[in-house]
Design a protein around this motif. Sequence first.
Motif, PDB file in Angstrom:
ATOM      1  N   LEU A 112       1.601  16.789  16.341  1.00 37.70           N
ATOM      2  CA  LEU A 112       2.763  16.301  16.762  1.00 37.70           C
ATOM      3  C   LEU A 112       3.043  15.047  16.987  1.00 37.70           C
ATOM      4  CD1 LEU A 112       3.245  19.223  19.612  1.00 37.70           C
ATOM      5  CD2 LEU A 112       4.235  18.784  17.252  1.00 37.70           C
ATOM      6  N   THR A 113       1.870  14.032  16.994  1.00 41.97           N
ATOM      7  CA  THR A 113       1.879  12.756  16.942  1.00 41.97           C
ATOM      8  C   THR A 113       2.558  12.230  15.559  1.00 41.97           C
ATOM      9  OG1 THR A 113       0.208  12.601  18.554  1.00 41.97           O
ATOM     10  CG2 THR A 113       0.478  10.784  17.107  1.00 41.97           C
ATOM     11  N   ASN A 144       7.922  18.805  13.880  1.00 43.30           N
ATOM     12  CA  ASN A 144       6.901  20.013  13.226  1.00 43.30           C
ATOM     13  C   ASN A 144       7.656  20.450  11.837  1.00 43.30           C
ATOM     14  OD1 ASN A 144       5.020  21.840  12.856  1.00 43.30           O
ATOM     15  ND2 ASN A 144       5.956  23.445  14.011  1.00 43.30           N
ATOM     16  N   LYS A 166      -3.431  19.963  17.666  1.00 43.24           N
ATOM     17  CA  LYS A 166      -2.013  20.269  17.698  1.00 43.24           C
ATOM     18  C   LYS A 166      -1.495  19.082  18.235  1.00 43.24           C
ATOM     19  CE  LYS A 166      -2.997  25.352  18.103  1.00 43.24           C
ATOM     20  NZ  LYS A 166      -2.804  26.475  19.223  1.00 43.24           N
ATOM     21  N   GLN A 167      -1.971  18.329  19.147  1.00 44.06           N
ATOM     22  CA  GLN A 167      -1.428  17.163  19.536  1.00 44.06           C
ATOM     23  C   GLN A 167      -1.476  15.945  18.615  1.00 44.06           C
ATOM     24  OE1 GLN A 167      -3.878  16.200  23.019  1.00 44.06           O
ATOM     25  NE2 GLN A 167      -2.916  17.808  24.271  1.00 44.06           N
ATOM     26  N   THR A 213      -6.468  22.442  20.596  1.00 46.99           N
ATOM     27  CA  THR A 213      -5.255  21.682  21.429  1.00 46.99           C
ATOM     28  C   THR A 213      -5.286  20.220  20.899  1.00 46.99           C
ATOM     29  OG1 THR A 213      -5.500  23.294  23.393  1.00 46.99           O
ATOM     30  CG2 THR A 213      -4.409  21.184  23.627  1.00 46.99           C
ATOM     31  N   LEU A 214      -6.301  19.733  20.786  1.00 47.00           N
ATOM     32  CA  LEU A 214      -6.390  18.195  20.547  1.00 47.00           C
ATOM     33  C   LEU A 214      -5.697  18.046  19.182  1.00 47.00           C
ATOM     34  CD1 LEU A 214      -7.004  15.341  20.875  1.00 47.00           C
ATOM     35  CD2 LEU A 214      -9.374  15.593  20.078  1.00 47.00           C
TER      36      LEU A 214
END
Length: 456
Positions: A441-442, A447, A437-438, A434-435
């Motif tokens: 996106l940053t 994407n 993927k974050q 999850t981290l």
Amino acid sequence: MLLPAEFIQLLQNLIPSDRLYLDPVDCYAYAYDNSRKYFPPECVIFPLTTDEVVKIIQLCNRFKIPLTPRGRGTGTAGGSLAEQGGASLSLERMTRIISIDTANRVLVAEPGVLNESVQVAVKPSGFFWPPDPSSAAFSSIGGNLATCAGGPHAVKYGTTRDHVLGLTAVTGQGDIIKTGCYTTKGVVGYDLTRLLIGSEGTLAVITEATLKLTPLPAARSGLVAHYQNAVSCASAIATIMKEPQGPSALEFLDSGSLDLIRSRNPGMLPDDSRAMLMIEVDGTEHEISETTTRLLAACQNSGLLKALPVQNAADLWKARKTLSPLLRDIAPKKINEDIVVPVDKIPRLLTGLSSLCKQYQIPNVNFGHAGNGNIHVNLLIDPDNPGESGRAYKCLNQIFDLVISLNGTLSGEHGIGSEKRPYINKELNEATLTLMKQIKLTFDPCNILNPGKLFP
């Protein structure tokens, strides 16, 4: 996907026709890499500058067009394939070596420069760049950075990540960022350099790299050791790696590899050898002599058939260089993995591999960079036998479970791309994914950069 006419028109205004492919026939050359999968892009773009990369990314963001960065397509994990169509961003024409600063042991280059070109450029000054993948003559610096490439000499010198001081890159938003510094010491801010290296073009497009050079050793030599079985050979690897002055390269070939070489090259190897070590040492002549003596002693165990020095380092690699072309000849389809386990776990890994391949009736050949536990597992498949392919992937799934149980990792130098994407959650838990993927996106909120890669 079908590219919008307005997008194509604006792209043609930005990039001249000799650096923009729109014909599917031209684009097909960029539809594959060494994974042997095919995903044709709708267009291929060849930028020459950082500013062009910025404008291309901004344009793709505006129209939500997937953009897949690409070097020379030598990767084995599918990382440079345009799985979702859209545009392929080929960096192969960004080939300038911007500067060579031998006083500070630094070279600055664009991503399309070949690894071998770097070596040729700095050798007259007495330097080299340590990352040495087997594709060095054809792979680009950008590709080496994207996958954090390694090679045989990583056991002494480390991987790509250890030899880069800084980067210029363009994020998925089209922002130019500069990471790292020109000096070997620098702790200002987060280490974005090491984050981008190995990110497979999912966070930003690297357009310039500041590489750290290393002085060439005065001399190289080596030795070979042959064993009755893989277990005694693996035991010797652990003993060798305990030596304070270790090898500069330590390569392992199993019985399948040796049989394959012998089948095409009679007399190259002893008939009774069932496992082989190729050990390179470098340094001064005195250091080589002393290290060779100690490593010959470390090779000794009850399974050793013979161990002997090899004076010419080029002769040392003959057997290994013979192997890869043979694998391509006999296995039109093979699953090629680059798993890594702690060195002392290699005996358990090899025993487990043998058991699993027997259970699933899959021929296999194992070899690789034993000094850091990086073993290339090759499952050989008949593409005309669908039952064999199904068994092979069941076997692979259990191989990955074995690797994780030994405190290992799924990839040492090939990356994840699309080939290992289904298995990544064996190694990374949900919070970690999850981290990541974050973070993705940053850097790339829409994407568009190499979408779908890495994460299951």
